[in-house]
Design an enzyme around this catalytic site. Structure first.
Site, PDB file in Angstrom:
ATOM      1  N   HIS A 355       0.826  -1.202   0.000  1.00 54.96           N
ATOM      2  CA  HIS A 355       0.000   0.000   0.000  1.00 54.96           C
ATOM      3  C   HIS A 355       0.859   1.251   0.000  1.00 54.96           C
ATOM      4  CE1 HIS A 355       0.047   0.919   4.520  1.00 54.96           C
ATOM      5  NE2 HIS A 355       0.442  -0.324   4.544  1.00 54.96           N
ATOM      6  N   ASP A 365       5.977   1.951   7.635  1.00 50.36           N
ATOM      7  CA  ASP A 365       4.676   1.415   7.228  1.00 50.36           C
ATOM      8  C   ASP A 365       3.895   2.485   6.495  1.00 50.36           C
ATOM      9  OD1 ASP A 365       2.250   0.184   6.958  1.00 50.36           O
ATOM     10  OD2 ASP A 365       1.779   0.126   9.089  1.00 50.36           O
ATOM     11  N   GLU A 402      -5.190   0.966   2.575  1.00 49.69           N
ATOM     12  CA  GLU A 402      -4.905  -0.262   3.337  1.00 49.69           C
ATOM     13  C   GLU A 402      -5.148  -0.027   4.814  1.00 49.69           C
ATOM     14  OE1 GLU A 402      -2.408  -3.154   5.698  1.00 49.69           O
ATOM     15  OE2 GLU A 402      -2.462  -0.980   5.721  1.00 49.69           O
ATOM     16  N   GLU A 403      -4.699   1.139   5.290  1.00 49.29           N
ATOM     17  CA  GLU A 403      -4.763   1.381   6.737  1.00 49.29           C
ATOM     18  C   GLU A 403      -6.188   1.343   7.288  1.00 49.29           C
ATOM     19  OE1 GLU A 403      -2.425   0.978   8.555  1.00 49.29           O
ATOM     20  OE2 GLU A 403      -0.540   1.643   7.700  1.00 49.29           O
ATOM     21  N   ASP A 431       4.629  -5.210   2.812  1.00 47.21           N
ATOM     22  CA  ASP A 431       4.234  -4.116   3.703  1.00 47.21           C
ATOM     23  C   ASP A 431       5.282  -4.063   4.820  1.00 47.21           C
ATOM     24  OD1 ASP A 431       2.832  -2.158   4.966  1.00 47.21           O
ATOM     25  OD2 ASP A 431       1.089  -3.379   5.462  1.00 47.21           O
ATOM     26  N   HIS A 533       2.565   3.271  13.427  1.00 46.27           N
ATOM     27  CA  HIS A 533       1.361   4.108  13.320  1.00 46.27           C
ATOM     28  C   HIS A 533       1.414   5.382  14.176  1.00 46.27           C
ATOM     29  CE1 HIS A 533      -1.451   0.759  11.552  1.00 46.27           C
ATOM     30  NE2 HIS A 533      -0.377   0.966  10.833  1.00 46.27           N
TER      31      HIS A 533
HETATM   32 ZN   LIG Z   1       1.094  -1.233   6.281  1.00 45.19          ZN
END
Ligand SMILES: [Zn+2]
Length: 731
Positions: A355, A365, A402-403, A431, A533
């Site tokens: 992604h 990420d 994606e998230e 990923d 994140h």
């Molecule tokens: Zn990811």
């Protein structure tokens, strides 16, 4: 390095096969073969791989990452569109046929979040992530405030109850203590399951609200120095993330099973079964400490105490909070980038993806994978410019959304399912591509050896040895090492070789494997990664901790490139079904052992599954033997196409058209995310979970469905054996 599939390789090498012999026996015997390649084509393939390996460049990867992380680019924003356009243009400059495919999905963004301690003292919580002068990106005003995607709006108050990780076992412990969360605000820590499962369980236990925090024990100062001094999570860092009930179905909540195109028929939000109903907010460790400090009730059970410097209590006691969330729900555009390098056979595709949307900057990420995959694209483009044309079409994909819930990939798979099932030979995902120096992988069992083969071919950037050797050595001593949230070590492999994990959920391989039956894998480098994140997953973090010289990025680009090359160029696709059979037989035997403690009827029926597993296993052996008799002369292309299509299609036979009971989007009978585990793979999930629930009616139906799938797959393998026999020597 022998048991399991290896004994088959011994039998087949004598016949001069080019399916199984290469790296297992070939290496030992000094034979420089490659799994799936006719001996006459091995030298050309090696030459091609050598050229490819020379192209990926750390400085290019670094420049890619710097561009990709130059602004926050959450799904559904104009910034995400800009990233997609840049990626498309890069691929066009490499000579790919690249386009943006747009979908329109139901997305949530936060308008207002408030968390206040109202008793015993008043205090405002939901404190934001701290800015640091050393890292200017942390002051970027465009970073989205911390939130859990798909939380409903709400304004709730209540006493606080701490539920540890919020797993089913944790709730059973609470029950034993006589503590209920009904009408309360649940405080759970991140880890051990997907956060959407925490939300689901809070909902099932009738909580009024849910607050999820990052405990320093799990990815903060207990693990090591925290950002900006080290790679771990600091006291202000917050893990954003979706709580969509993806174990029901991923993708746009309003269009399950069909693509979220403008004219698609949509559910109302009330009809969607994957939307959560309890207001949920992620917080940092310092706010959690403030909440925990005021909690009463019993001292927590063993294992529940975390890393904050106070004694944890279960609650409720006299601490009370107010949680207010105002969420803005709207249909918003998502932009997938699809880049094709057309092969001689455009009716066979090798698909690689990751992604591009990030919660904030997303250096690890997802952009480490994105920056690396771009280098793979540049390398393949350069080979093509110098006269090479892939046999099979190579499709490189960058997914949006994606998230929030694997949306871009799910919608694309739903839109193109029939074509993918006819053409795609495999899907490779990367990923969280680079979070450190430790290579790791997950794959369907038939491709595990393929992953190890490729790891032999790329040098570890920090030693003079191959990635495989370093990986194997680390995994031998790593059983007790836990490295943040990135790539835990899978359990030991029965062959004694380096373990390749099972695919659970949590990234874009899910729709390919679980919904379309495309054989899939996920690869990347893990490490000490505590800023998952958070605002701090940015270029500064990568440059100081993750991969300061970008050599792991370049290595990942080589791994992905060789994977794509081998799958594109192979005479026979390198699937190893005896390995798959071994795993299926073991899983069926485990179910059978659990069934004996259930009731005699159930156990009698699990025999249907174990018998079908044996049938699949026998067919896998027959097929491997038949393929081993194919002479080293190149197959005629019609026969090869038929055999390869059948080899790639065995995975689809595991799909049950009616899907798993209660969640029909998930059609794969061997792999699906566990209903209460989330990220980790549930093996034979329908039967396994019916056993857990002691649900005899569902159990019966799931057993029949699984056994039928195994028999279908066995029949497909036997078709391949027949094809191989008629295309073998003398035909
Ligand atoms: Zn990811």
């Amino acid at each position: 390095m022998t048991p399991g599939s290896r004994s088959l390789a011994v039998g087949s090498i004598a016949a001069g096969c080019f399916l199984l012999c290469a790296t297992t026996m070939g290496r030992v015997q000094g034979n420089n073969g490659i799994r799936g390649f006719a001996p006459s084509r091995v030298d050309a393939e090696r030459e091609l791989e050598k050229k490819l390996r020379e192209i990926p460049d750390p400085q290019h990867a670094e420049a890619n990452l710097r561009h990709l992380t130059s602004e926050p680019h959450m799904a559904g924003t104009e910034a995400s569109h800009r990233v997609a356009e840049w990626l498309r243009d890069q691929y066009r400059s490499f000579g790919f046929d690249a386009e943006i495919v747009t979908y329109s999905a139901w997305l949530s963004t936060p308008r207002e979040v408030r968390l206040e301690l109202t008793a015993p003292e008043k205090r405002t919580l939901a404190t934001p992530e701290q800015h640091y002068d050393a890292d200017k990106d942390t002051s970027d005003g465009r970073a989205v405030m911390a939130f859990n995607a798909y939380s409903p709006s709400g304004d709730v108050r209540g006493a606080v109850v701490y539920v540890n990780y919020g797993t089913p076992e944790d709730y059973r412990e609470l029950d034993a203590l006589g503590v209920s969360v009904e009408g309360k605000i649940v405080l759970a820590r991140y880890g051990h399951n997907y956060r959407g499962i925490k939300a689901k369980l809070a909902e099932e236990h009738k909580a009024a609200g849910l607050v999820i925090f990052s405990d320093p024990q799990d990815d903060g100062y207990v693990q090591g120095d925290a950002y900006p001094r080290g790679p771990w999570r600091n006291m202000s860092a917050i893990q954003r993330g979706s709580i969509l009930y993806t174990e029901m179905y991923p993708g746009d909540p309003l269009t399950p099973g069909v693509a979220a195109t403008p004219g698609a028929k949509r559910l109302t939000p009330a009809e969607a079964t994957n939307l959560p109903h309890v207001p949920t907010l992620p917080i940092n460790a310092q706010d959690a400490a403030a909440m925990l400090a005021h909690m009463g009730g019993p001292h927590v059970p063993r294992g529940w105490q975390g890393g904050l410097p106070l004694t944890y209590h279960v609650g409720p006691g006299d601490s009370e909070v107010r949680l207010k969330i105002v969420m803005d729900y709207q249909e918003r555009p998502l932009y997938d980038v699809i880049a094709k390098l057309r092969g001689e056979k455009d009716d066979e595709w090798v698909v690689v993806g990751n992604h591009h949307d990030a919660w904030v900057f997303g250096a690890v990420d997802p952009n480490s994978g994105t920056a690396s995959l771009l280098e793979t694209g540049r390398a393949l483009g350069e080979l093509a410019r110098n006269g090479w044309k892939p046999r099979r079409t190579i499709v490189l994909c960058h997914w949006d959304g994606e998230e929030p819930g694997l949306i871009g990939s799910t919608e694309w798979v739903e839109a193109n399912r029939a074509e993918l099932q006819a053409k795609a030979v495999a899907y490779i995902n990367s990923d969280v591509g680079v979070a450190g120096p430790n290579f790791g992988a997950s794959a369907v069992p038939s491709l595990k050896q393929f992953v190890r083969d490729v790891a032999h071919e790329v040098q570890d950037p920090h030693t003079s040895r191959s990635i495989y050797e370093v990986w194997r050595e680390r995994s031998a001593r790593a059983k007790d090492q836990v490295t943040g949230t990135a790539r835990r070590e899978p359990p030991p492999d029965p062959s004694g070789d380096v373990p390749v994990g099972a695919l659970g959920a949590g990234s874009d391989f899910c729709p390919f494997l679980d919904h379309a039956g495309i054989p899939s894998m996920d690869v990347g480098f893990g490490g000490d990664y505590g800023v998952y994140h958070a605002l701090y997953d940015d270029f500064f973090w990568m440059k100081h901790f993750g991969d300061p010289t970008f050599v792991n990025h370049a290595a990942l680009a080589r791994v992905l490139g060789i994977m794509a090359l081998r799958l594109s160029e192979a005479d026979l696709l390198p699937f190893d079904y005896p390995v798959y059979a071994g795993e299926i037989v073991r899983a069926a035997d485990e179910l059978s052992a659990r069934g004996t403690s259930f009731d005699s009827d159930a156990n009698a029926n699990i025999k249907v599954v174990t018998d079908a597993a044996q049938q699949f296993s026998a067919a896998a052996s027959r097929t491997a033997a038949a393929l081993g008799t194919i002479s080293s002369a190149p197959l005629d292309s019609v026969a090869a196409l038929k055999i390869n299509r059948a080899l790639a299609g065995v995975e689809q036979a595991f799909l049950a058209p009616e899907g798993l009971i209660g969640r029909p989007w998930y059609q794969h009978t061997i792999y699906a995310p566990g209903t209460y585990a989330g990220y980790s793979a549930g093996v034979m999930p329908g039967v396994s979970e019916a056993l857990d629930r002691h649900d005899a009616v569902t159990l019966r139906r799931e057993e029949d469905s699984l056994a039928a799938a195994l028999r279908r797959a066995a029949a497909r393998l036997d078709d391949i054996a027949r094809l191989a026999t008629t295309s073998g020597p003398g035909h």
